[in-house]
Write a protein that holds these residues in place. Structure first.
Motif, PDB file in Angstrom:
ATOM      1  N   ARG A  81       0.757 -19.116  26.819  1.00  0.00           N
ATOM      2  CA  ARG A  81      -0.217 -19.921  27.441  1.00  0.00           C
ATOM      3  C   ARG A  81      -0.970 -19.072  28.749  1.00  0.00           C
ATOM      4  NH1 ARG A  81       0.675 -25.248  25.875  1.00  0.00           N
ATOM      5  NH2 ARG A  81       2.063 -25.192  23.689  1.00  0.00           N
ATOM      6  N   ILE A  82      -0.569 -17.786  28.830  1.00  0.00           N
ATOM      7  CA  ILE A  82      -1.055 -17.252  30.028  1.00  0.00           C
ATOM      8  C   ILE A  82      -2.536 -16.621  29.690  1.00  0.00           C
ATOM      9  CG2 ILE A  82      -0.669 -15.248  31.709  1.00  0.00           C
ATOM     10  CD1 ILE A  82       2.133 -15.728  30.677  1.00  0.00           C
ATOM     11  N   VAL A  83      -3.527 -17.031  30.551  1.00  0.00           N
ATOM     12  CA  VAL A  83      -4.954 -16.269  30.225  1.00  0.00           C
ATOM     13  C   VAL A  83      -5.412 -15.541  31.543  1.00  0.00           C
ATOM     14  CG1 VAL A  83      -7.253 -16.856  30.196  1.00  0.00           C
ATOM     15  CG2 VAL A  83      -5.443 -18.447  28.696  1.00  0.00           C
ATOM     16  N   ILE A  84      -5.749 -14.526  31.206  1.00  0.00           N
ATOM     17  CA  ILE A  84      -6.251 -13.516  32.443  1.00  0.00           C
ATOM     18  C   ILE A  84      -7.978 -14.234  32.444  1.00  0.00           C
ATOM     19  CG2 ILE A  84      -6.798 -11.107  33.312  1.00  0.00           C
ATOM     20  CD1 ILE A  84      -4.685 -10.422  31.319  1.00  0.00           C
ATOM     21  N   PRO A  85      -8.259 -14.719  33.664  1.00  0.00           N
ATOM     22  CA  PRO A  85      -9.637 -15.024  34.003  1.00  0.00           C
ATOM     23  C   PRO A  85     -10.296 -14.184  34.142  1.00  0.00           C
ATOM     24  CG  PRO A  85      -8.339 -15.642  35.777  1.00  0.00           C
ATOM     25  CD  PRO A  85      -7.367 -14.926  34.812  1.00  0.00           C
ATOM     26  N   ALA A  90      -5.155  -5.099  29.106  1.00  0.00           N
ATOM     27  CA  ALA A  90      -4.923  -5.381  27.511  1.00  0.00           C
ATOM     28  C   ALA A  90      -3.507  -5.074  27.009  1.00  0.00           C
ATOM     29  CB  ALA A  90      -5.953  -4.533  26.429  1.00  0.00           C
ATOM     30  N   LEU A  91      -2.786  -4.432  27.662  1.00  0.00           N
ATOM     31  CA  LEU A  91      -1.234  -4.353  27.664  1.00  0.00           C
ATOM     32  C   LEU A  91      -0.458  -5.198  28.444  1.00  0.00           C
ATOM     33  CD1 LEU A  91      -1.338  -0.455  27.443  1.00  0.00           C
ATOM     34  CD2 LEU A  91      -1.572  -1.922  25.745  1.00  0.00           C
ATOM     35  N   SER A  92      -0.986  -6.246  28.763  1.00  0.00           N
ATOM     36  CA  SER A  92      -0.254  -7.245  29.909  1.00  0.00           C
ATOM     37  C   SER A  92       0.718  -8.119  29.147  1.00  0.00           C
ATOM     38  CB  SER A  92      -1.233  -8.038  30.903  1.00  0.00           C
ATOM     39  OG  SER A  92      -2.112  -8.694  29.981  1.00  0.00           O
ATOM     40  N   GLY A  93       0.475  -8.466  27.920  1.00  0.00           N
ATOM     41  CA  GLY A  93       1.048  -9.311  27.354  1.00  0.00           C
ATOM     42  C   GLY A  93       0.712 -10.604  27.603  1.00  0.00           C
ATOM     43  N   ALA A  94      -0.266 -10.882  28.074  1.00  0.00           N
ATOM     44  CA  ALA A  94      -1.109 -12.263  28.272  1.00  0.00           C
ATOM     45  C   ALA A  94      -1.330 -12.856  26.923  1.00  0.00           C
ATOM     46  CB  ALA A  94      -2.166 -12.172  29.221  1.00  0.00           C
ATOM     47  N   GLY A  95      -1.600 -14.006  26.760  1.00  0.00           N
ATOM     48  CA  GLY A  95      -2.452 -14.541  25.521  1.00  0.00           C
ATOM     49  C   GLY A  95      -3.648 -14.524  25.018  1.00  0.00           C
ATOM     50  N   ILE A 117      -2.538 -21.567  31.812  1.00  0.00           N
ATOM     51  CA  ILE A 117      -2.688 -21.198  33.028  1.00  0.00           C
ATOM     52  C   ILE A 117      -3.528 -19.930  33.140  1.00  0.00           C
ATOM     53  CG2 ILE A 117      -1.343 -20.775  35.104  1.00  0.00           C
ATOM     54  CD1 ILE A 117      -1.137 -23.693  34.258  1.00  0.00           C
ATOM     55  N   ALA A 118      -4.329 -20.048  33.959  1.00  0.00           N
ATOM     56  CA  ALA A 118      -5.030 -18.751  34.307  1.00  0.00           C
ATOM     57  C   ALA A 118      -4.496 -18.187  35.452  1.00  0.00           C
ATOM     58  CB  ALA A 118      -6.434 -18.894  34.594  1.00  0.00           C
ATOM     59  N   VAL A 119      -4.089 -16.603  35.452  1.00  0.00           N
ATOM     60  CA  VAL A 119      -3.301 -15.950  36.440  1.00  0.00           C
ATOM     61  C   VAL A 119      -4.268 -14.736  36.687  1.00  0.00           C
ATOM     62  CG1 VAL A 119      -1.302 -14.679  37.348  1.00  0.00           C
ATOM     63  CG2 VAL A 119      -1.047 -16.670  35.947  1.00  0.00           C
ATOM     64  N   GLY A 120      -5.112 -14.935  37.827  1.00  0.00           N
ATOM     65  CA  GLY A 120      -6.164 -13.929  37.997  1.00  0.00           C
ATOM     66  C   GLY A 120      -5.694 -12.895  38.926  1.00  0.00           C
ATOM     67  N   ARG A 121      -5.732 -13.223  40.419  1.00  0.00           N
ATOM     68  CA  ARG A 121      -5.346 -12.132  41.325  1.00  0.00           C
ATOM     69  C   ARG A 121      -3.954 -11.707  41.276  1.00  0.00           C
ATOM     70  NH1 ARG A 121      -8.427 -14.855  46.436  1.00  0.00           N
ATOM     71  NH2 ARG A 121     -10.321 -15.498  45.439  1.00  0.00           N
ATOM     72  N   GLY A 122      -3.059 -12.676  40.747  1.00  0.00           N
ATOM     73  CA  GLY A 122      -1.707 -12.288  40.668  1.00  0.00           C
ATOM     74  C   GLY A 122      -1.728 -11.061  39.521  1.00  0.00           C
ATOM     75  N   MET A 123      -2.655 -11.201  38.604  1.00  0.00           N
ATOM     76  CA  MET A 123      -2.228 -10.302  37.573  1.00  0.00           C
ATOM     77  C   MET A 123      -3.021  -9.004  38.050  1.00  0.00           C
ATOM     78  SD  MET A 123      -1.136 -10.350  34.213  1.00  0.00           S
ATOM     79  CE  MET A 123      -1.552 -11.885  33.635  1.00  0.00           C
ATOM     80  N   LEU A 124      -3.802  -8.929  39.006  1.00  0.00           N
ATOM     81  CA  LEU A 124      -4.197  -7.701  39.441  1.00  0.00           C
ATOM     82  C   LEU A 124      -3.161  -6.975  40.110  1.00  0.00           C
ATOM     83  CD1 LEU A 124      -8.333  -8.327  40.528  1.00  0.00           C
ATOM     84  CD2 LEU A 124      -7.272  -7.408  38.601  1.00  0.00           C
ATOM     85  N   ARG A 155       1.952  -6.445  35.008  1.00  0.00           N
ATOM     86  CA  ARG A 155       2.934  -6.768  33.984  1.00  0.00           C
ATOM     87  C   ARG A 155       3.305  -8.265  34.638  1.00  0.00           C
ATOM     88  NH1 ARG A 155       0.323  -3.485  32.043  1.00  0.00           N
ATOM     89  NH2 ARG A 155       0.938  -1.390  31.426  1.00  0.00           N
ATOM     90  N   TRP A 156       2.716  -8.937  35.108  1.00  0.00           N
ATOM     91  CA  TRP A 156       3.026 -10.450  35.557  1.00  0.00           C
ATOM     92  C   TRP A 156       3.651 -11.221  34.418  1.00  0.00           C
ATOM     93  CZ3 TRP A 156       2.613 -15.662  34.241  1.00  0.00           C
ATOM     94  CH2 TRP A 156       2.848 -16.439  35.587  1.00  0.00           C
ATOM     95  N   ALA A 157       3.057 -11.006  33.152  1.00  0.00           N
ATOM     96  CA  ALA A 157       3.487 -11.893  32.043  1.00  0.00           C
ATOM     97  C   ALA A 157       4.987 -11.328  31.457  1.00  0.00           C
ATOM     98  CB  ALA A 157       2.479 -11.651  30.798  1.00  0.00           C
ATOM     99  N   TRP A 158       5.024 -10.050  31.512  1.00  0.00           N
ATOM    100  CA  TRP A 158       6.454  -9.356  31.252  1.00  0.00           C
ATOM    101  C   TRP A 158       7.721  -9.991  32.189  1.00  0.00           C
ATOM    102  CZ3 TRP A 158       6.251  -3.521  30.130  1.00  0.00           C
ATOM    103  CH2 TRP A 158       5.151  -3.221  29.164  1.00  0.00           C
ATOM    104  N   HIS A 159       7.177  -9.829  33.311  1.00  0.00           N
ATOM    105  CA  HIS A 159       8.320 -10.466  34.577  1.00  0.00           C
ATOM    106  C   HIS A 159       8.615 -11.879  34.167  1.00  0.00           C
ATOM    107  CE1 HIS A 159       6.682  -7.001  36.712  1.00  0.00           C
ATOM    108  NE2 HIS A 159       7.635  -6.259  35.882  1.00  0.00           N
TER     109      HIS A 159
END
Length: 368
Positions: A20-24, A48-53, A325-332, A336-340
């Motif tokens: 349910r993780i989206v990179i906005p 693209a390698l982040s593991g987000a949905g 849930i969109a995770v933007g700046r946190g993903m920047l 690897r936010w989704a991995w953690h």
């Protein structure tokens, strides 16, 4: 066995998202004449390698004057399309996550300098500036030129530009398009009574103010193939007295639902930084809007609002405040936010084969 709500699967249209993780969309201000550059290859290749949905590529303009800055991406001709195709192809080499791109027109918020320079609006007669357009000739309280008030004929042209850019997006390999009706840009400017003072069929009543955005939606839907989907990002409120608000957003969302919209991406504010009165900025501060809209529509709802803690994202999904849930700046900050998050929540995440050996010892089942 995965018991995390955040790491459960759910569809948007025909596309199954692994979590349910989206990179906005997050503007990079790094294009050349609307064309993607090597920065975009590196930036999006990494995400693209982040593991987000799902990954949504930054605001991409339907015409040169629809860019926010002179260094924004565009999809208005074959050159801009070919440049962006290279980025899509590059991401596809090692990632199968659904990819979307945000199709946009900046309206009166166009003609800016690069955000890390001054964030100033550039005069129409400057080297990198141009004349902006809007539903009404009202300048922002924070600067910018007085925009040209669009004629009805010019509105029809922009509707077609949205459709043409969306068709190009699918042709170069994107799975979905997101139409940008948030943050004070052109579609939002038509919706809000603060920026739309027209007295014709595009202004006045809520029905009239929704007319241009819905014409865009109808035109885009008509050119998209059946095996894809489109979403719309909105600001649920202007945070301005007597402006666009949640009750109007619900009416608009229901109209999108009727038209087969694949998802609604619920943000807030951005219409006029000098007029808006934001609440205290804290994690999840805009989730209540997503929650309210989720009760009114069939389509999935993406929630946002400075959410950087995995447990808060998990709770939001578990309590049905949003579907994604969109995770933007946190993903920047942490690509690897989704991995953690998966490690913290007992979930699993897709990772490239080359990185499978990297899972920490306590999380041997982390990677799919």
């Amino acid at each position: 066995m995965n018991s995390s709500n955040l790491f459960s699967e759910k569809n948007i249209g025909p596309f199954q998202l692994k979590n349910r993780i989206v990179i906005p969309p997050m503007c990079q201000y790094s294009a050349a004449n609307g064309q993607a550059t090597d920065w975009h290859l590196m930036h999006y290749g990494n995400l693209a390698l982040s593991g987000a949905g799902m990954l949504i590529v930054e605001a991409t303009a339907v015409c040169p004057e629809g860019r926010i800055s002179y260094a924004d991406l565009g999809l208005w001709d074959k050159n801009t399309a070919q440049a962006l195709r290279k980025v899509v192809d590059f991401m596809r080499l090692h990632s199968s996550m659904p990819l979307a791109v945000q199709i946009a027109h900046a309206g009166r918020k166009a003609s800016t300098d690069l955000s890390w320079k001054s964030d100033d609006y550039l005069p129409a007669d400057s080297a990198n500036g141009w004349q902006t357009v809007a539903p009404s000739a009202i300048a922002q309280s924070t600067g910018g030129t007085v925009p040209h008030e669009l004629t009805n004929a010019e509105i029809k042209i922009i509707v077609e530009q949205f459709a043409e850019a969306s068709a190009r997006a699918i042709a170069i390999g994107f799975d979905m398009v997101e139409l940008h009706a948030a943050h004070g840009y052109l579609m939002h400017e038509f919706l809000s009574p603060i920026t739309n003072k027209r007295t014709d069929e595009y202004g006045g009543s809520l029905e009239n103010r929704m007319r241009f955005p819905l014409e865009v939606v109808d035109a885009v839907r008509a050119v998209l193939p059946a095996n894809t989907a489109f979403g719309v990002r909105i600001s649920a409120t202007d945070w301005i007295d007597r402006g666009w608000d949640l009750s109007q957003s619900i009416v608009f969302a229901k109209e999108l639902d009727k038209r087969g919209c694949g998802y609604i991406h619920v943000s807030g504010g951005g219409l006029d930084g000098g007029l808006q009165k934001l609440p205290p900025l804290q994690s999840g501060y805009q989730l209540s809007f997503a929650e309210a809209l989720k009760k009114e529509v069939v389509m999935p709802v993406i929630g946002v609002g400075l959410i950087t803690d995995p447990f808060e994202a998990e709770k939001a999904i578990a309590e049905e405040k949003a579907d994604f849930i969109a995770v933007g700046r946190g993903m920047l900050y942490d690509p690897r936010w989704a991995w953690h998050a998966a490690a913290a929540l007992g979930g699993q995440v897709v990772a490239p084969a080359q990185y499978l050996r990297s899972s920490p010892h306590p999380y041997k089942d982390l990677f799919v």
